[in-house]
Scaffold this active site. Sequence first.
Site, PDB file in Angstrom:
ATOM      1  N   ASP A  89     -10.321   0.105  -3.020  1.00 53.78           N
ATOM      2  CA  ASP A  89     -12.071   0.588  -3.109  1.00 53.78           C
ATOM      3  C   ASP A  89     -12.794  -0.255  -1.803  1.00 53.78           C
ATOM      4  O   ASP A  89     -12.614  -1.588  -1.724  1.00 53.78           O
ATOM      5  CB  ASP A  89     -12.192   1.414  -4.633  1.00 53.78           C
ATOM      6  CG  ASP A  89     -12.667  -0.578  -5.405  1.00 53.78           C
ATOM      7  OD1 ASP A  89     -12.902  -1.426  -4.611  1.00 53.78           O
ATOM      8  OD2 ASP A  89     -13.763   0.114  -5.879  1.00 53.78           O
ATOM      9  N   TYR A  91     -16.161  -2.231  -0.053  1.00 53.65           N
ATOM     10  CA  TYR A  91     -16.798  -2.553  -0.839  1.00 53.65           C
ATOM     11  C   TYR A  91     -17.962  -2.490  -1.699  1.00 53.65           C
ATOM     12  O   TYR A  91     -18.368  -1.883  -0.872  1.00 53.65           O
ATOM     13  CB  TYR A  91     -17.182  -3.930   0.528  1.00 53.65           C
ATOM     14  CG  TYR A  91     -16.089  -4.445   1.203  1.00 53.65           C
ATOM     15  CD1 TYR A  91     -15.464  -5.096   0.709  1.00 53.65           C
ATOM     16  CD2 TYR A  91     -15.660  -4.700   2.472  1.00 53.65           C
ATOM     17  CE1 TYR A  91     -14.367  -6.657   1.663  1.00 53.65           C
ATOM     18  CE2 TYR A  91     -14.819  -4.494   3.389  1.00 53.65           C
ATOM     19  CZ  TYR A  91     -13.729  -5.558   2.534  1.00 53.65           C
ATOM     20  OH  TYR A  91     -12.758  -6.419   3.418  1.00 53.65           O
ATOM     21  N   PHE A 102     -10.332  -2.496   4.182  1.00 53.62           N
ATOM     22  CA  PHE A 102     -11.418  -4.021   4.443  1.00 53.62           C
ATOM     23  C   PHE A 102     -11.842  -4.521   5.578  1.00 53.62           C
ATOM     24  O   PHE A 102     -12.108  -4.895   6.154  1.00 53.62           O
ATOM     25  CB  PHE A 102      -9.758  -4.229   5.149  1.00 53.62           C
ATOM     26  CG  PHE A 102      -8.561  -4.420   3.857  1.00 53.62           C
ATOM     27  CD1 PHE A 102      -8.746  -5.898   2.756  1.00 53.62           C
ATOM     28  CD2 PHE A 102      -7.225  -3.986   4.237  1.00 53.62           C
ATOM     29  CE1 PHE A 102      -7.980  -5.366   1.987  1.00 53.62           C
ATOM     30  CE2 PHE A 102      -6.669  -3.817   2.694  1.00 53.62           C
ATOM     31  CZ  PHE A 102      -6.865  -4.726   1.867  1.00 53.62           C
ATOM     32  N   HIS A 223      -1.197  -9.343  -2.261  1.00 57.29           N
ATOM     33  CA  HIS A 223      -3.123  -8.613  -1.955  1.00 57.29           C
ATOM     34  C   HIS A 223      -3.212 -10.499  -1.056  1.00 57.29           C
ATOM     35  O   HIS A 223      -3.287 -11.173  -1.987  1.00 57.29           O
ATOM     36  CB  HIS A 223      -3.849  -8.117  -3.176  1.00 57.29           C
ATOM     37  CG  HIS A 223      -5.002  -8.139  -2.293  1.00 57.29           C
ATOM     38  ND1 HIS A 223      -6.114  -8.523  -1.903  1.00 57.29           N
ATOM     39  CD2 HIS A 223      -5.179  -7.019  -2.150  1.00 57.29           C
ATOM     40  CE1 HIS A 223      -7.403  -7.687  -1.394  1.00 57.29           C
ATOM     41  NE2 HIS A 223      -6.885  -6.869  -2.017  1.00 57.29           N
TER      42      HIS A 223
END
Length: 258
Positions: A89, A91, A102, A223
């Site tokens: 999701d 920031y 990202f 991740h």
Amino acid sequence: MTTKNLFSATSADSADASQLQCADPCDWPVAPGWQALVDSFFASAGGRKLLAFLQARLAAGAVIFPPQPLRALLLTPPEAVRVVILGQDPYHGRGQAHGLAFSVAPGVRVPPSLRNIFKEIERDGGTAPPALPPPLPPSGGSLEAWAQQGVLLLNACLTVEEGQPASHAGQGWELLTDAVLRHVAERAPGAQPVVFMLWGAHAQAKRALTPTDRGHLVLCANHPSPLSALRPPLAFIGCGHFGQAQAFLSDKAPWINF
């Protein structure tokens, strides 16, 4: 194989411009190739429920990011997709999210996960680990140049409230983003295959959406968060995904400047 970082983006000029202003998808432009899929979603029961939720939260004074939830679908048309990078999701800090997984706008401090992505690109391109972290590209943490080259930077959930990670998870965005992933993955046999980079358990749960008979390259690792980037057995640092993507795409499409 040498990989390079070329980044550019636009950023919000004010606090208000950095957050969602309304729950009207007519104000969220997408590339023409995505329009029918997006219209179908928002006409569905799940889409209407999501819009009602967003409107209610805005009416209650919630600060929601980003201002353009569908920006990834604006910058990367379906026919141009060559790589899919799936996030969870947006920031949740003010001024960070700008609609690309990202990515952050120029001038915004680069978050730890994105810094690890830059580290892996530099390592994958041949820089010895002692030289890390690499210098940041001129545009900082913006990945807009990737999006314009066919890298679909898609979060599974496309909005979030300030200071509350995952606050909009399960409200309906996942129905749309799953449909987007299926649309890309289920291209007709013979169409250009795509690289899917699935980092972390949340992204890897979407692997079932990628058929095995289309020739796609599916790459899995932890991740890039500092909590898992070096953890075996699928450490993100050292995964080599960017070099593998370039090698896979090199005889199918022009180079991507990661």
